[in-house]
Design a protein around this motif. Structure first.
Motif, PDB file in Angstrom:
ATOM      1  N   ASN A 451      20.729 -22.343  -7.815  1.00 14.72           N
ATOM      2  CA  ASN A 451      21.025 -20.928  -7.182  1.00 14.72           C
ATOM      3  C   ASN A 451      21.686 -21.061  -5.795  1.00 14.72           C
ATOM      4  O   ASN A 451      21.469 -21.878  -5.207  1.00 14.72           O
ATOM      5  CB  ASN A 451      19.690 -20.301  -6.978  1.00 14.72           C
ATOM      6  CG  ASN A 451      18.935 -19.981  -8.269  1.00 14.72           C
ATOM      7  OD1 ASN A 451      19.088 -18.935  -8.731  1.00 14.72           O
ATOM      8  ND2 ASN A 451      17.852 -20.739  -8.651  1.00 14.72           N
ATOM      9  N   GLU A 484      24.729 -20.231  -9.518  1.00 17.10           N
ATOM     10  CA  GLU A 484      24.297 -18.772  -9.810  1.00 17.10           C
ATOM     11  C   GLU A 484      24.307 -17.906  -8.738  1.00 17.10           C
ATOM     12  O   GLU A 484      23.618 -18.232  -7.815  1.00 17.10           O
ATOM     13  CB  GLU A 484      22.738 -19.151 -10.533  1.00 17.10           C
ATOM     14  CG  GLU A 484      22.772 -20.033 -11.631  1.00 17.10           C
ATOM     15  CD  GLU A 484      21.389 -19.591 -12.482  1.00 17.10           C
ATOM     16  OE1 GLU A 484      20.350 -19.108 -12.143  1.00 17.10           O
ATOM     17  OE2 GLU A 484      21.455 -20.148 -13.499  1.00 17.10           O
ATOM     18  N   THR A 486      24.253 -13.779  -7.005  1.00 14.11           N
ATOM     19  CA  THR A 486      23.698 -12.581  -7.221  1.00 14.11           C
ATOM     20  C   THR A 486      24.467 -11.686  -7.419  1.00 14.11           C
ATOM     21  O   THR A 486      25.908 -11.566  -7.555  1.00 14.11           O
ATOM     22  CB  THR A 486      22.914 -12.270  -5.781  1.00 14.11           C
ATOM     23  OG1 THR A 486      23.808 -12.054  -5.031  1.00 14.11           O
ATOM     24  CG2 THR A 486      21.971 -13.576  -5.404  1.00 14.11           C
ATOM     25  N   GLU A 487      23.983 -10.500  -8.003  1.00 16.90           N
ATOM     26  CA  GLU A 487      24.842  -9.404  -8.659  1.00 16.90           C
ATOM     27  C   GLU A 487      25.242  -8.703  -7.440  1.00 16.90           C
ATOM     28  O   GLU A 487      26.285  -8.001  -7.469  1.00 16.90           O
ATOM     29  CB  GLU A 487      23.670  -8.554  -9.433  1.00 16.90           C
ATOM     30  CG  GLU A 487      24.495  -7.616 -10.519  1.00 16.90           C
ATOM     31  CD  GLU A 487      23.655  -6.879 -11.242  1.00 16.90           C
ATOM     32  OE1 GLU A 487      22.321  -6.853 -11.048  1.00 16.90           O
ATOM     33  OE2 GLU A 487      24.117  -5.894 -12.100  1.00 16.90           O
ATOM     34  N   ASP A 514      23.244 -14.006 -11.613  1.00 15.57           N
ATOM     35  CA  ASP A 514      21.994 -14.187 -12.133  1.00 15.57           C
ATOM     36  C   ASP A 514      21.145 -12.846 -11.936  1.00 15.57           C
ATOM     37  O   ASP A 514      21.653 -11.897 -11.588  1.00 15.57           O
ATOM     38  CB  ASP A 514      21.286 -14.995 -10.920  1.00 15.57           C
ATOM     39  CG  ASP A 514      20.074 -15.765 -11.121  1.00 15.57           C
ATOM     40  OD1 ASP A 514      19.753 -15.829 -12.504  1.00 15.57           O
ATOM     41  OD2 ASP A 514      19.516 -16.400 -10.392  1.00 15.57           O
ATOM     42  N   ASP A 515      20.219 -12.610 -12.812  1.00 16.15           N
ATOM     43  CA  ASP A 515      19.294 -11.595 -12.817  1.00 16.15           C
ATOM     44  C   ASP A 515      20.215 -10.225 -13.045  1.00 16.15           C
ATOM     45  O   ASP A 515      19.993  -9.240 -12.275  1.00 16.15           O
ATOM     46  CB  ASP A 515      18.737 -11.311 -11.408  1.00 16.15           C
ATOM     47  CG  ASP A 515      17.888 -12.350 -11.038  1.00 16.15           C
ATOM     48  OD1 ASP A 515      17.475 -13.187 -11.869  1.00 16.15           O
ATOM     49  OD2 ASP A 515      17.570 -12.589  -9.645  1.00 16.15           O
ATOM     50  N   THR A 518      19.890  -6.100 -12.640  1.00 15.66           N
ATOM     51  CA  THR A 518      18.664  -5.307 -11.682  1.00 15.66           C
ATOM     52  C   THR A 518      19.734  -4.506 -10.923  1.00 15.66           C
ATOM     53  O   THR A 518      18.915  -3.875  -9.872  1.00 15.66           O
ATOM     54  CB  THR A 518      17.986  -6.563 -11.132  1.00 15.66           C
ATOM     55  OG1 THR A 518      18.740  -7.454 -10.681  1.00 15.66           O
ATOM     56  CG2 THR A 518      16.905  -7.107 -11.998  1.00 15.66           C
ATOM     57  N   LYS A 535      23.483 -14.023 -16.846  1.00 12.59           N
ATOM     58  CA  LYS A 535      22.092 -14.150 -17.053  1.00 12.59           C
ATOM     59  C   LYS A 535      21.265 -12.873 -17.283  1.00 12.59           C
ATOM     60  O   LYS A 535      21.068 -12.323 -15.888  1.00 12.59           O
ATOM     61  CB  LYS A 535      21.576 -14.997 -16.026  1.00 12.59           C
ATOM     62  CG  LYS A 535      22.180 -16.637 -16.163  1.00 12.59           C
ATOM     63  CD  LYS A 535      21.341 -17.471 -15.203  1.00 12.59           C
ATOM     64  CE  LYS A 535      19.984 -18.182 -16.155  1.00 12.59           C
ATOM     65  NZ  LYS A 535      19.542 -19.081 -15.061  1.00 12.59           N
ATOM     66  N   ASP A 537      18.411 -10.480 -16.628  1.00 10.06           N
ATOM     67  CA  ASP A 537      17.236 -10.476 -16.044  1.00 10.06           C
ATOM     68  C   ASP A 537      16.127 -10.606 -16.752  1.00 10.06           C
ATOM     69  O   ASP A 537      15.801  -9.857 -17.751  1.00 10.06           O
ATOM     70  CB  ASP A 537      17.129  -9.285 -14.947  1.00 10.06           C
ATOM     71  CG  ASP A 537      15.837  -9.305 -13.911  1.00 10.06           C
ATOM     72  OD1 ASP A 537      15.863 -10.451 -13.283  1.00 10.06           O
ATOM     73  OD2 ASP A 537      14.872  -8.572 -14.132  1.00 10.06           O
ATOM     74  N   ARG A 538      14.868 -11.136 -16.189  1.00 13.67           N
ATOM     75  CA  ARG A 538      13.912 -11.246 -17.418  1.00 13.67           C
ATOM     76  C   ARG A 538      12.993  -9.839 -17.648  1.00 13.67           C
ATOM     77  O   ARG A 538      11.972  -9.702 -18.506  1.00 13.67           O
ATOM     78  CB  ARG A 538      12.644 -12.419 -17.173  1.00 13.67           C
ATOM     79  CG  ARG A 538      12.110 -12.127 -15.802  1.00 13.67           C
ATOM     80  CD  ARG A 538      11.199 -13.248 -15.601  1.00 13.67           C
ATOM     81  NE  ARG A 538      10.347 -13.131 -14.451  1.00 13.67           N
ATOM     82  CZ  ARG A 538      10.721 -13.912 -13.151  1.00 13.67           C
ATOM     83  NH1 ARG A 538      11.885 -14.690 -13.099  1.00 13.67           N
ATOM     84  NH2 ARG A 538       9.781 -13.499 -12.123  1.00 13.67           N
ATOM     85  N   SER A 539      13.294  -8.872 -16.836  1.00 10.86           N
ATOM     86  CA  SER A 539      12.506  -7.673 -16.887  1.00 10.86           C
ATOM     87  C   SER A 539      12.900  -7.078 -18.173  1.00 10.86           C
ATOM     88  O   SER A 539      11.952  -6.205 -19.032  1.00 10.86           O
ATOM     89  CB  SER A 539      12.615  -6.733 -15.791  1.00 10.86           C
ATOM     90  OG  SER A 539      14.180  -6.580 -15.671  1.00 10.86           O
ATOM     91  N   GLU A 571      16.986 -14.684 -19.461  1.00  8.14           N
ATOM     92  CA  GLU A 571      15.807 -15.410 -18.838  1.00  8.14           C
ATOM     93  C   GLU A 571      14.392 -14.786 -19.054  1.00  8.14           C
ATOM     94  O   GLU A 571      14.288 -13.786 -19.759  1.00  8.14           O
ATOM     95  CB  GLU A 571      16.073 -15.082 -17.186  1.00  8.14           C
ATOM     96  CG  GLU A 571      17.249 -15.556 -16.540  1.00  8.14           C
ATOM     97  CD  GLU A 571      17.254 -15.177 -15.255  1.00  8.14           C
ATOM     98  OE1 GLU A 571      17.073 -16.450 -14.395  1.00  8.14           O
ATOM     99  OE2 GLU A 571      17.659 -14.064 -14.626  1.00  8.14           O
TER     100      GLU A 571
END
Ligand code: C2E
Length: 653
Positions: A451, A484, A486-487, A514-515, A518, A535, A537-539, A571
């Motif tokens: 990250n 990774e 961030t957006e 990543d994510d 979101t 990637k 996001d896990r939500s 994720e």
């Protein structure tokens, strides 16, 4: 008074008082000196004249004693004008022994005032009369008057010059100095000291008038990133623009100040009670957040920052200026921690949070110094085959009392303390080092994802150099390292970010967002960024089952990624069903508790050594909930032929 102002004060005092009196004294001394010198001169020349004449007369008397001794009357005939000589403005008289005038060159006395010299005339040693020479010193008096007038005029002129020009210039520079002592040189806003003085005064007034005072403490979000990425000129220009925007949010009579670096404050003098003041403060704070959230541009580059605002109100939140400022600061820090771009009013409970925060910062400094960090590795799996491709390195803090602390509790604090670059480098170094060793031991090119904080990325060239150095030091082939990002980096849409991504790709490393999903990515810009992996996001994954529309969303993201030539990783896969659904949606790779939890280095090493697959390969793909997909987005796509996404100009994903 500051020490800089003191010399000016004394110079002004000197000019104002001493110099003026000195001028007047000089103005008086000049005519006086003139008069004395002239008088001495006149007297000297008069004495010389008298002596010369008395010498001539004495000689005459010596040569002609008969005239003198016996017939005084004859003296008139012989001691004539030529003997006395002629001098305009001078009367020369010879007086006989009785004091009667025997002869004189002019009958009238010259105009007064006069000076005179009297000398005794002798005949054979016997006094026979006197020579009296009188001269008018009226021209001297007139001359002295003229000199007095001239020197007074010159003195007055000099006094005027001193007062109006020099003193004015001095006072001007004194007020310049005072302005500089009370204002910030970059933005020309009042500085912290000046602001505090105004808050003290406002509180005193409010205490008498039973009104309220509100203080807004403003801290810019992500300002350091601008400074680091675009340079100090861009930072300075942004601060000036912020100052301008803050000025536009206040009314006349309120005050906006720059406290330090990227910290500003606003003082609102409210002629109502504390609750009304708090309401006004919230309105102003909301304006500040909006203003600072608008894009800034520097030399054609657009960038975004933001502002977090804390509010404290006198008399309800604090009763002194220092406490009011401190509480507004505390509220601002809470606003920051609550996600930035917000405003919060002070509440007593924040004090405890502040104390905890300070303790955490202290502990983190020790952690960095003593190396209390370690990494856990979460397996990255090929969704279809179940094959272990590598891992994501996740930071942990082994706190001596609290035990293992998850990164969510300290990453932001490290960022705010300016320590993330140092810790981030360690993470990359350690992850690359062990992955290179594992790859070597198992004869496989294992991947490792690390990250990257936006603040590391904002280091620009320095960050690229760090990556290059770490790869060289650890010997990990660049293709095995995934960074990774961030957006938010896509959202900033900066040319600089784009250039940096290309530089990193040129090193051979791959980049992942990543994510994903979101933030509010501009899909149009996504196309132009050299990203290898999205990637999800896990939500989105968590709700795959209960929220069928998420299947459509995930499918859309997978298709979007594939259409842009990217791989897609899911994720947070926690169930076999989610894994199957994702494999069926053609998602490439996945992570999650179902596939493998993040584990310490030695556990992950054992996992690798066992060679056991973490999950079995999917033999027959589970059919995606066809009805759900159909309902949500039209017909169920055949494998690899999903609907193509159009890319609207920016839309929230
Ligand atoms: N509920 C659930 N969670 C799962 C599952 N699988 C993985 N996770 C958790 O999801 C997080 C994934 O990391 P992330 O999205 O990069 O999110 C990371 C990342 O943004 C940040 N982080 C972690 N390590 C570093 C680092 O070295 N540097 C930086 N800058 N940030 C880091 O901290 C975040 C949180 O990390 P962790 O607490 O380790 O939390 C990890 C991981 O433990 C699952 O199936 N269910």
């Amino acid at each position: 008074m500051t020490s800089a102002k003191r010399p000016l004060r004394s110079a002004a005092y000197w000019l104002d008082h001493v110099a003026v009196w000195l001028m007047l004294a000089v103005a008086a001394a000049v005519p006086l000196t003139y008069a004395v010198a002239q008088f001495q001169y006149e007297k000297g020349t008069l004495a010389t004249t008298a002596q010369t004449r008395s010498y001539l007369l004495a000689q005459y008397i010596a040569r002609n004693p008969q005239y003198w001794q016996f017939e005084e009357a004859r003296l008139v005939g012989f001691v004539n004008d030529s003997m006395l000589g002629a001098q305009p403005g001078e009367r020369r008289r010879v007086l006989d022994a009785k004091g009667q005038v025997a002869v004189e060159n002019v009958p009238q006395a010259p105009p007064r005032p006069l000076i005179e010299v009297a000398l005794t005339l002798y005949d054979a040693g016997r006094p026979v009369g006197n020579l009296v020479v009188e001269r008018s010193i009226r021209p001297l008096v007139l001359g002295t008057a003229l000199v007095s007038a001239a020197s007074l005029a010159i003195a007055l002129l000099l006094i005027w010059l001193i007062k109006s020009v020099l003193l004015h210039a001095l006072r001007q520079s004194e007020s310049d100095l005072r302005f500089r002592a009370e204002h910030d040189t970059l933005t020309s806003l009042p500085n912290r000291e000046h602001f505090r003085t105004r808050v003290v005064a406002a509180i005193e007034q409010a205490a008498q008038a039973r009104t309220a005072v509100a203080v807004l403490f403003i801290d810019l979000d992500h300002f350091k990133a601008i400074n680091d990425a675009l340079g100090h000129d861009a930072g300075d220009a942004t601060l000036c623009e912020v100052a301008q925007r803050l000025r536009s949010t206040i009314r006349q009579g309120d005050m906006v100040a720059r406290l330090s670096g990227d910290e500003f404050a606003i003082l609102l003098d409210v002629t109502h009670d504390a609750e009304v003041a708090a309401g006004v403060a919230r309105e102003v704070a909301s304006g500040v957040v909006t203003q600072c959230g608008r894009p800034f541009s520097f030399e054609g580059q657009v960038h975004r920052i933001g502002a977090s605002v804390g509010i404290a109100v006198y008399p309800s939140d604090a009763d002194t200026a220092d406490a009011l400022l401190a509480h507004a600061d505390t509220a601002m820090l809470n606003a920051k921690r609550a996600g930035r771009g917000k405003h919060l009013r002070y509440a007593p409970a924040m004090q405890e949070a502040q104390r905890a925060r300070l303790e955490l910062e202290g502990d983190l400094r020790v952690a960095v110094a003593e190396g209390q960090f370690l990494l856990h590795y979460q397996p990255l799996i090929d969704l279809a085959s179940g094959q272990l491709l590598g891992s994501e390195a996740l930071l942990r803090w082994q706190h001596p009392q609290r035990g293992l602390v998850p990164p969510i509790e300290f990453i932001t604090v490290l960022e705010e303390m300016g320590l993330i670059a140092e810790v981030g480098r360690w993470v990359m170094q350690r992850a690359c080092c062990v992955t290179a060793r594992w790859s070597h031991e198992h004869g496989r090119a294992l991947k490792v994802a690390v990250n990257v904080s936006p603040l590391q990325f904002a280091q620009g060239e320095a960050f690229v150099e760090t990556v290059r150095a770490v790869l060289a030091e650890t010997g990990l082939p660049p293709q095995q390292l995934q960074l990774e990002l961030t957006e938010g980096l896509l959202m900033s849409q900066s040319e600089q970010s784009l250039a940096l991504m290309h530089q990193l790709r040129a090193l051979g490393v791959s980049l992942a967002i990543d994510d994903f999903g979101t933030g509010y990515s501009s899909l149009a810009y996504l196309r132009s960024f050299p990203v290898d992996t999205l990637k999800i996001d896990r939500s989105f994954i968590r709700d795959l089952g209960p929220r069928p529309e998420h299947i459509t969303l995930v499918y859309a993201i997978v298709q979007l990624g594939h259409n842009l030539g990217m791989k897609v990783t899911a994720e947070g896969i926690e169930t076999a069903e989610q894994r199957s659904q994702l494999a069926d949606l053609r998602c490439d790779t996945g992570q999650g508790y179902f596939l493998g939890r993040p584990v310490p280095e030695e556990v992950y090493a054992r996992l690798l050594a066992s060679g056991e697959p973490l999950v079995p390969a999917i033999v027959a793909p589970v059919v995606v909930q066809a009805a759900v997909l159909a309902a949500a987005s039209g017909p169920v796509p055949a494998a690899g032929t999903g609907p193509t996404l159009s890319m609207p100009e920016p839309v929230p994903v």
